[in-house]
Design a protein around this motif. Structure first.
Motif, PDB file in Angstrom:
ATOM      1  N   UNK A 131       0.845  -1.210   0.000  1.00 22.64           N
ATOM      2  CA  UNK A 131       0.000   0.000   0.000  1.00 22.64           C
ATOM      3  C   UNK A 131       0.877   1.257   0.000  1.00 22.64           C
ATOM      4  N   UNK A 132       1.973   1.201   0.746  1.00 21.52           N
ATOM      5  CA  UNK A 132       2.896   2.350   0.787  1.00 21.52           C
ATOM      6  C   UNK A 132       3.485   2.616  -0.594  1.00 21.52           C
ATOM      7  N   UNK A 133       3.822   1.546  -1.310  1.00 22.71           N
ATOM      8  CA  UNK A 133       4.384   1.696  -2.664  1.00 22.71           C
ATOM      9  C   UNK A 133       3.343   2.263  -3.633  1.00 22.71           C
ATOM     10  N   UNK A 134       2.091   1.885  -3.450  1.00 23.99           N
ATOM     11  CA  UNK A 134       1.037   2.451  -4.316  1.00 23.99           C
ATOM     12  C   UNK A 134       0.998   3.967  -4.121  1.00 23.99           C
ATOM     13  N   UNK A 135       1.032   4.399  -2.858  1.00 23.35           N
ATOM     14  CA  UNK A 135       1.013   5.841  -2.566  1.00 23.35           C
ATOM     15  C   UNK A 135       2.230   6.524  -3.193  1.00 23.35           C
ATOM     16  N   UNK A 136       3.383   5.894  -3.009  1.00 20.59           N
ATOM     17  CA  UNK A 136       4.643   6.476  -3.489  1.00 20.59           C
ATOM     18  C   UNK A 136       4.644   6.632  -5.009  1.00 20.59           C
ATOM     19  N   UNK A 137       4.057   5.644  -5.699  1.00 21.32           N
ATOM     20  CA  UNK A 137       4.066   5.647  -7.165  1.00 21.32           C
ATOM     21  C   UNK A 137       2.930   6.469  -7.780  1.00 21.32           C
ATOM     22  N   UNK A 138       1.974   6.881  -6.972  1.00 17.12           N
ATOM     23  CA  UNK A 138       0.821   7.626  -7.515  1.00 17.12           C
ATOM     24  C   UNK A 138       0.731   9.021  -6.908  1.00 17.12           C
ATOM     25  N   UNK A 139       0.064   9.132  -5.774  1.00 13.71           N
ATOM     26  CA  UNK A 139      -0.201  10.445  -5.153  1.00 13.71           C
ATOM     27  C   UNK A 139       1.089  11.214  -4.872  1.00 13.71           C
ATOM     28  N   UNK A 140       2.123  10.467  -4.477  1.00 17.18           N
ATOM     29  CA  UNK A 140       3.388  11.103  -4.097  1.00 17.18           C
ATOM     30  C   UNK A 140       4.124  11.736  -5.276  1.00 17.18           C
ATOM     31  N   UNK A 141       3.691  11.415  -6.511  1.00 18.00           N
ATOM     32  CA  UNK A 141       4.373  11.981  -7.680  1.00 18.00           C
ATOM     33  C   UNK A 141       3.865  13.386  -8.022  1.00 18.00           C
ATOM     34  N   UNK A 142       2.773  13.810  -7.391  1.00 17.71           N
ATOM     35  CA  UNK A 142       2.259  15.161  -7.658  1.00 17.71           C
ATOM     36  C   UNK A 142       3.172  16.205  -7.009  1.00 17.71           C
ATOM     37  N   UNK A 143       3.221  17.400  -7.628  1.00 17.41           N
ATOM     38  CA  UNK A 143       4.097  18.448  -7.065  1.00 17.41           C
ATOM     39  C   UNK A 143       3.693  18.844  -5.637  1.00 17.41           C
ATOM     40  N   UNK A 144       2.389  18.853  -5.356  1.00 17.34           N
ATOM     41  CA  UNK A 144       1.934  19.168  -3.998  1.00 17.34           C
ATOM     42  C   UNK A 144       2.175  17.949  -3.123  1.00 17.34           C
ATOM     43  N   UNK A 145       2.932  18.126  -2.065  1.00 14.26           N
ATOM     44  CA  UNK A 145       3.243  17.002  -1.173  1.00 14.26           C
ATOM     45  C   UNK A 145       2.565  17.213   0.184  1.00 14.26           C
ATOM     46  N   UNK A 146       2.248  16.101   0.833  1.00 14.12           N
ATOM     47  CA  UNK A 146       1.787  16.203   2.218  1.00 14.12           C
ATOM     48  C   UNK A 146       3.041  16.098   3.082  1.00 14.12           C
ATOM     49  N   UNK A 147       3.423  17.202   3.676  1.00 15.68           N
ATOM     50  CA  UNK A 147       4.631  17.218   4.500  1.00 15.68           C
ATOM     51  C   UNK A 147       4.273  16.742   5.903  1.00 15.68           C
ATOM     52  N   UNK A 148       4.757  15.552   6.252  1.00 22.24           N
ATOM     53  CA  UNK A 148       4.464  15.003   7.579  1.00 22.24           C
ATOM     54  C   UNK A 148       5.540  15.469   8.551  1.00 22.24           C
ATOM     55  N   UNK A 149       5.101  16.077   9.648  1.00 22.63           N
ATOM     56  CA  UNK A 149       6.050  16.571  10.646  1.00 22.63           C
ATOM     57  C   UNK A 149       5.882  15.768  11.928  1.00 22.63           C
ATOM     58  N   UNK A 150       6.952  15.683  12.691  1.00 25.29           N
ATOM     59  CA  UNK A 150       6.914  14.925  13.944  1.00 25.29           C
ATOM     60  C   UNK A 150       8.325  14.773  14.467  1.00 25.29           C
ATOM     61  N   UNK A 151       8.558  13.677  15.162  1.00 27.27           N
ATOM     62  CA  UNK A 151       9.865  13.422  15.743  1.00 27.27           C
ATOM     63  C   UNK A 151      10.729  12.637  14.752  1.00 27.27           C
ATOM     64  N   UNK A 152      11.921  13.155  14.472  1.00 23.82           N
ATOM     65  CA  UNK A 152      12.755  12.517  13.445  1.00 23.82           C
ATOM     66  C   UNK A 152      13.109  11.074  13.823  1.00 23.82           C
ATOM     67  N   UNK A 153      13.196  10.768  15.118  1.00 22.37           N
ATOM     68  CA  UNK A 153      13.555   9.391  15.502  1.00 22.37           C
ATOM     69  C   UNK A 153      12.502   8.390  15.030  1.00 22.37           C
ATOM     70  N   UNK A 154      11.239   8.833  14.947  1.00 23.35           N
ATOM     71  CA  UNK A 154      10.177   7.945  14.461  1.00 23.35           C
ATOM     72  C   UNK A 154      10.015   8.039  12.949  1.00 23.35           C
ATOM     73  N   UNK A 155      10.165   9.253  12.422  1.00 22.05           N
ATOM     74  CA  UNK A 155       9.967   9.464  10.984  1.00 22.05           C
ATOM     75  C   UNK A 155      11.065   8.805  10.150  1.00 22.05           C
ATOM     76  N   UNK A 156      12.231   8.567  10.750  1.00 15.43           N
ATOM     77  CA  UNK A 156      13.337   7.970   9.991  1.00 15.43           C
ATOM     78  C   UNK A 156      13.237   6.447   9.914  1.00 15.43           C
ATOM     79  N   UNK A 157      12.340   5.841  10.687  1.00 15.18           N
ATOM     80  CA  UNK A 157      12.214   4.376  10.675  1.00 15.18           C
ATOM     81  C   UNK A 157      11.408   3.929   9.452  1.00 15.18           C
TER      82      UNK A 157
END
Length: 204
Positions: A131-157
């Motif tokens: 499911x993550x790859x579907x998002x990456x290959x479709x919605x994520x290719x648009x110029x407008x991105x959803x910027x997810x913010x939070x703690x880098x220790x969790x976001x880097x996993x």
């Protein structure tokens, strides 16, 4: 499912809110409610549901989403990240619905994921990755991105990144549903009280 039904549009909004609330939890704490998350990931795969509610199994599985929706629309101190995610998801959904090529790609990829789900009857690491790859290959290719913010220790996993992408796909799925049942941006301005009351009635 193009007829307008206000309750259905509130259910779909609760779906968006529950998905982005899971994203917020994972990005800040590294975990989220597993049933909330599973409800949202399974909703991506339910492309032939008989009703809006059936996409989520039951409105009872969206209690976090209804509460998040109420908080976003009624609280003076709303969560800035959640508000931003909601606005981004709704604008990306509009872009996606106008893109017939992307819709075809999405449909076939979701069908593949659904076959895996029907075979193993559970949401596991492999399915979340898919499911993550579907998002990456479709919605994520648009110029407008959803910027997810939070703690880098969790976001880097890597595992958390996959969960977040899969959940953003679920948010887009709910936003498409919201639009299909007649949801409109202006409802946030002119029907705010009605949205809140309907969400509260579902929680009761």
């Amino acid at each position: 499912m193009t007829h307008y039904n206000f309750s259905d549009s509130v259910i779909a909004l609760a779906g968006i809110c529950q998905a982005i609330n899971c994203v917020k939890d994972i990005s800040r704490t590294g975990q989220t409610d597993p049933i909330d998350m599973e409800t949202m990931l399974v909703s991506i795969l339910k492309t032939e549901a008989d009703s809006t509610e059936a996409v989520y199994g039951s409105h009872k599985y969206l209690s976090t989403g209804f509460q998040t929706l109420i908080d976003l629309l009624s609280g003076p101190r709303t969560d800035a990240d959640l508000s931003r995610y909601l606005v981004s998801v709704i604008s990306l959904q509009k872009r996606f619905l106008a893109d017939s090529n992307m819709k075809q790609v999405m449909a076939s990829r979701v069908n593949q994921a659904n076959r895996l789900y029907e075979y193993q009857e559970k949401i596991d690491h492999d399915l979340i990755e898919q499911l993550a790859h579907i998002y990456k290959d479709t919605i994520s290719t648009y110029p407008t991105k959803i910027q997810v913010t939070g703690s880098s220790q969790y976001l880097q996993q890597a595992g958390n990144q996959s969960k977040i992408r899969a959940l953003l796909l679920a948010a887009i799925r709910s936003a498409v549903l919201w639009q299909q049942v007649g949801g409109k941006k202006r409802h946030f301005l002119f029907s705010k009280a009605k949205i809140i009351d309907t969400a509260k009635a579902f929680l009761a």
